[in-house]
Design an enzyme around this catalytic site. Structure first.
Site: not given
Ligand code: NAP
Length: 525
Positions: A262, A310, A347, A371
């Protein structure tokens, strides 16, 4: 540009100033093609008639003549590419030339002829073609981006008004190759250059500033005439291609896959709203090495990093913020003036900000399910704000490790029935996509707020259960937009237009859901 200047037709064409985006129009028959052209012409004054898509191209010419006469300010290209050269026309070279000549007589100011056909023509045949229209000599490589110099040398041996070189990007770096090529040669020749394929988006949006005279777009997503072609609407309203110039900063979301992200929709909307001279692209990076090479060469000013890079990108960065270091994952990269790469993790802000708007986080009792990366961001972000954090994960090991690192606590699932929380956060993928699963059962939800990180579907089973249990629900799209807003702030130094970003994200999700429903309904019929 001796070849171009000597052509009187081009001299007549030049004052028209070619628009920057040409929309390729196809159709199953002439009537349909013209109908589409009529619908397009209000917003697009530059069309390419793909005559080779028609069963009988010659039958379209009268209609094209009427159309061009009715719209005297439009610019039209006629293309009738032969099937042997990657088009759909099954006729001979002579019929191809005949159709193109007739198309120019019908008002098409430009005709496209592929190099393979041109090489088989006598000079007089090409001269005749150029008497009525500007000639675009074109070359297509449907497999790779290679031998650009060699191809250009072959092409310029033939006099034409424009040289169009289209290749296929198999890496992001192929775009760099194409753009460097355009930069090097566009002073001597009128070039049109771009890379096809999903990975070619950079060249479609940035090729103009590298020297391509114009670029190509599709009418709609299902009517692409080349792989990876972006729609005219996307190029104009999402990427604001008309405004891309040498000073435009380039941003993007990098991952594998990224097609459904998006981020381009909301980030470009934010850049537009805040009048930042920037463009945000979707970068399908199959390797980190490829991505990092582009960051240096294009150059790319800011990156949103998504799955699966990431964690892996962290060791390529020159410095990182404290969140990235603790979480061990980076979702935001900034390229500084000196070329150094700095990593951030937004985040945590994506979790903290929506909660701060609703409750006081100091001493709030919060349960995090999961987790993994997103849970780590939530736990560290919330602990930093003084919350009392509990972790529940399918596998005990990662939960214990995270709890130790963040000074949080772990709990076991059977304890849930005895405990009540201010907030429960779902940081697992359970409930994503078409699954109707929930990470918790009805009796296990005792909380004022349930924060769902998943945003596709917009309403998960957990959200429904939470509402039924009397909890207020915070949807995943809020987190998504908040972390994106923080990225925007890091890159531009401006406050992000958060409400506009949320509006665009919600609208995009609704449009996708509607398209999916329509497709499902049509397959059921
Ligand atoms: P991740 O690193 O792969 O972690 C997944 C976590 O979920 C792990 O703790 C895993 O437990 C647990 N899990 C996976 N499948 C499970 C199952 N069937 N039952 C119970 N637990 C399960 O993923 P992530 O990056 O943290 O992402 C987690 C979710 O957050 C995803 O749905 C993602 O889309 C969402 N997210 C949303 C945003 C946003 O902006 N809204 C941002 C980031 C992530 P084990 O340790 O037992 O494997």
């Amino acid at each position: 540009m001796t070849t171009a200047a000597s052509n009187s037709y081009l001299a007549r064409l030049r004052p028209l100033r070619l628009p920057r985006v040409c929309v390729a129009v196809t159709g199953s028959d002439a009537a349909e093609m013209i109908q589409k052209a009529e619908a397009l012409i209000r917003d697009n004054s530059f069309l390419e008639f793909r005559l080779d898509y028609l069963h009988r191209p010659a039958l379209a010419l009268t209609k094209i003549k009427q159309f061009t006469e009715y719209h005297p300010h439009m610019v039209a290209i006629a293309t009738c590419r032969r099937a042997v050269n990657g088009g759909k026309f099954r006729g001979s070279l002579v019929s191809q030339l005949d159709i193109l000549a007739k198309a120019s007589a019908a008002g098409c100011q430009l005709v496209d002829l592929e190099l393979q056909s041109a090489l088989r023509c006598r000079p007089q045949q090409l001269q005749r073609l150029r008497a009525g229209a500007a000639l675009i000599l074109s070359s297509h490589d449907f497999r790779a981006t290679r031998k650009l110099e060699e191809t250009l040398q072959k092409m310029v041996a033939i006099s034409a008004d424009f040289y169009k070189i289209v290749t296929t990007a198999t890496t992001l770096f192929d775009n760099v190759v194409m753009m460097k090529f355009l930069e090097k040669h566009s002073d001597q020749h009128s070039l049109i250059g771009l890379c096809m394929g999903e990975q070619g988006i950079i060249s479609r949006v940035l090729g103009l500033r590298a020297g391509s005279v114009f670029t190509f777009a599709a009418v709609s997503e299902d009517e692409r005439t080349a792989p990876g072609q972006v729609t005219a609407q996307e190029l104009q309203s999402t990427y604001r291609i008309e405004q891309v110039d040498a000073a435009t900063r380039v941003y993007g979301v990098a991952g594998d896959p990224v097609a459904h992200s998006l981020s381009p929709a909301i980030m470009n909307a934010a850049l537009r709203r805040e009048t930042v001279n920037g463009v945000y692209l979707s970068l399908h990076a199959k390797t980190l090495k490829d991505l990092l090479a582009c960051v240096r060469d294009i150059p790319i000013h800011g990156l949103s990093i998504t799955m699966p890079y990431k964690e892996a990108i962290v060791r390529h960065l020159d410095n990182t913020d404290s969140h990235t270091t603790k979480i061990g994952a980076c979702n935001t990269v900034v390229r500084a003036q000196d070329g150094k790469l700095y990593g951030f993790n937004t985040d945590a802000a994506g979790v903290v900000r929506p909660l701060q708007q609703r409750i006081v986080l100091e001493q709030a009792k919060i349960l995090v399910l999961g987790a993994g990366g997103a849970a780590r961001a939530a736990v560290f972000g919330l602990k930093e704000r003084g919350a009392e954090v509990y972790i529940l994960n399918r596998t005990a090991g990662p939960a214990q490790k995270l709890a130790r690192q963040a000074r949080a606590r772990t709990i076991k699932r059977p304890d849930l029935k005895k405990l009540a929380f201010d907030v429960i956060i779902n940081a697992t993928p359970v409930g994503m996509g078409n699954t109707r699963e929930s990470p918790l059962n009805e009796g296990e939800i005792k909380a004022r707020y349930v924060f769902e990180m998943i945003y596709d579907p917009p309403e998960t089973r957990l959200m429904k259960l939470a509402k039924a249990a009397g909890a207020e629900v915070i949807p995943g799209i809020e987190m998504f937009v908040r972390q994106a807003a923080r990225q925007f702030e890091i890159w531009t130094g401006k406050p992000a237009p958060w409400d506009e970003m949320l509006r665009v994200a919600t609208l995009t999700l609704q449009e996708r859901a509607a398209a999916k429903n329509a497709m499902n309904n049509s397959t059921k019929r």
